[in-house]
Design a protein around this motif. Structure first.
Motif, PDB file in Angstrom:
ATOM      1  N   MET A   1       0.834  -1.101   0.012  1.00 22.42           N
ATOM      2  CA  MET A   1       0.048   0.078   0.034  1.00 22.42           C
ATOM      3  C   MET A   1       0.815   1.174   0.153  1.00 22.42           C
ATOM      4  N   LYS A   2       0.547   2.148  -0.901  1.00 19.98           N
ATOM      5  CA  LYS A   2       1.402   3.372  -0.848  1.00 19.98           C
ATOM      6  C   LYS A   2       1.142   4.351   0.539  1.00 19.98           C
ATOM      7  N   ASN A   3       2.053   4.983   0.806  1.00 20.59           N
ATOM      8  CA  ASN A   3       1.878   6.105   1.917  1.00 20.59           C
ATOM      9  C   ASN A   3       1.117   7.211   1.686  1.00 20.59           C
ATOM     10  N   ASP A   4       0.868   7.121   0.528  1.00 23.52           N
ATOM     11  CA  ASP A   4       0.249   8.707   0.230  1.00 23.52           C
ATOM     12  C   ASP A   4      -1.432   8.379   0.150  1.00 23.52           C
ATOM     13  N   ILE A   5      -1.969   7.356   0.625  1.00 23.07           N
ATOM     14  CA  ILE A   5      -3.440   7.020   0.730  1.00 23.07           C
ATOM     15  C   ILE A   5      -3.923   8.201   1.373  1.00 23.07           C
ATOM     16  N   GLU A   6      -4.817   8.788   0.875  1.00 24.11           N
ATOM     17  CA  GLU A   6      -5.348   9.967   1.627  1.00 24.11           C
ATOM     18  C   GLU A   6      -7.144   9.469   2.182  1.00 24.11           C
ATOM     19  N   PHE A   7      -7.523   8.510   1.574  1.00 19.54           N
ATOM     20  CA  PHE A   7      -8.914   8.019   2.241  1.00 19.54           C
ATOM     21  C   PHE A   7      -8.932   6.718   1.677  1.00 19.54           C
ATOM     22  N   SER A   8      -9.959   5.919   2.487  1.00 16.94           N
ATOM     23  CA  SER A   8     -10.466   4.815   1.878  1.00 16.94           C
ATOM     24  C   SER A   8     -11.883   4.690   1.524  1.00 16.94           C
ATOM     25  N   ILE A   9     -11.999   3.939   0.440  1.00 17.06           N
ATOM     26  CA  ILE A   9     -13.575   3.702   0.162  1.00 17.06           C
ATOM     27  C   ILE A   9     -13.872   2.280   0.687  1.00 17.06           C
ATOM     28  N   ILE A  10     -15.060   2.013   1.608  1.00 15.26           N
ATOM     29  CA  ILE A  10     -15.200   0.709   2.064  1.00 15.26           C
ATOM     30  C   ILE A  10     -16.545   0.151   1.273  1.00 15.26           C
ATOM     31  N   SER A  31      -9.918   9.812 -11.820  1.00 13.49           N
ATOM     32  CA  SER A  31      -8.433  10.304 -12.396  1.00 13.49           C
ATOM     33  C   SER A  31      -7.519  10.488 -11.030  1.00 13.49           C
ATOM     34  N   TYR A  32      -8.246  10.853  -9.878  1.00 19.06           N
ATOM     35  CA  TYR A  32      -7.585  10.960  -8.639  1.00 19.06           C
ATOM     36  C   TYR A  32      -7.381   9.593  -8.039  1.00 19.06           C
ATOM     37  N   LYS A  33      -6.067   9.201  -7.709  1.00 20.98           N
ATOM     38  CA  LYS A  33      -5.769   7.913  -7.175  1.00 20.98           C
ATOM     39  C   LYS A  33      -5.384   7.548  -5.726  1.00 20.98           C
ATOM     40  N   ASN A  34      -5.289   8.668  -5.017  1.00 27.56           N
ATOM     41  CA  ASN A  34      -4.564   8.408  -3.698  1.00 27.56           C
ATOM     42  C   ASN A  34      -5.647   7.877  -2.848  1.00 27.56           C
ATOM     43  N   ASN A  59      -4.652  -0.837  -5.484  1.00 28.86           N
ATOM     44  CA  ASN A  59      -5.455  -0.124  -4.391  1.00 28.86           C
ATOM     45  C   ASN A  59      -6.752  -0.895  -3.906  1.00 28.86           C
ATOM     46  N   VAL A  60      -6.895  -1.755  -4.478  1.00 20.08           N
ATOM     47  CA  VAL A  60      -8.138  -2.796  -4.038  1.00 20.08           C
ATOM     48  C   VAL A  60      -7.717  -3.798  -3.103  1.00 20.08           C
ATOM     49  N   PHE A  61      -8.231  -4.029  -1.999  1.00 17.23           N
ATOM     50  CA  PHE A  61      -7.883  -5.089  -1.004  1.00 17.23           C
ATOM     51  C   PHE A  61      -9.070  -5.730  -0.483  1.00 17.23           C
ATOM     52  N   VAL A  62      -9.324  -7.012  -0.896  1.00 14.43           N
ATOM     53  CA  VAL A  62     -10.682  -7.647  -0.719  1.00 14.43           C
ATOM     54  C   VAL A  62     -10.491  -8.835   0.475  1.00 14.43           C
TER      55      VAL A  62
END
Length: 71
Positions: A1-10, A31-34, A59-62
């Motif tokens: 996982m990248k350190n620049d993740i700004e939010f999560s979609i659950i 287009s936004y990927k963080n 960026n998808v975790f299942v």
């Protein structure tokens, strides 16, 4: 996982393969990927599991429940 993740979609799902595909596509097409997408499957039997296993986005975790938990 990248350190620049700004939010999560659950996304939680049980036997909603068609809507699940639409939700994942909508999120990954941005287009936004963080961000990361976390999907929790509640022991679906409609082909959702096979679909989720086929996703090849970094960026998808299942997560899969081994038994249906319900609401």
């Amino acid at each position: 996982m990248k350190n620049d993740i700004e939010f999560s979609i659950i996304i939680t799902s049980f036997n909603r393969k068609n809507k699940l595909k639409r939700a994942v596509k909508s999120a990954t097409d941005q287009s936004y990927k963080n961000f990361e997408i976390i999907i929790v499957d509640d022991k679906s039997v409609d082909g959702s599991v096979e679909y989720l296993k086929s996703i090849e986005e970094d960026n998808v975790f299942v997560y899969f429940f081994e038994e249906n938990k319900g609401q």
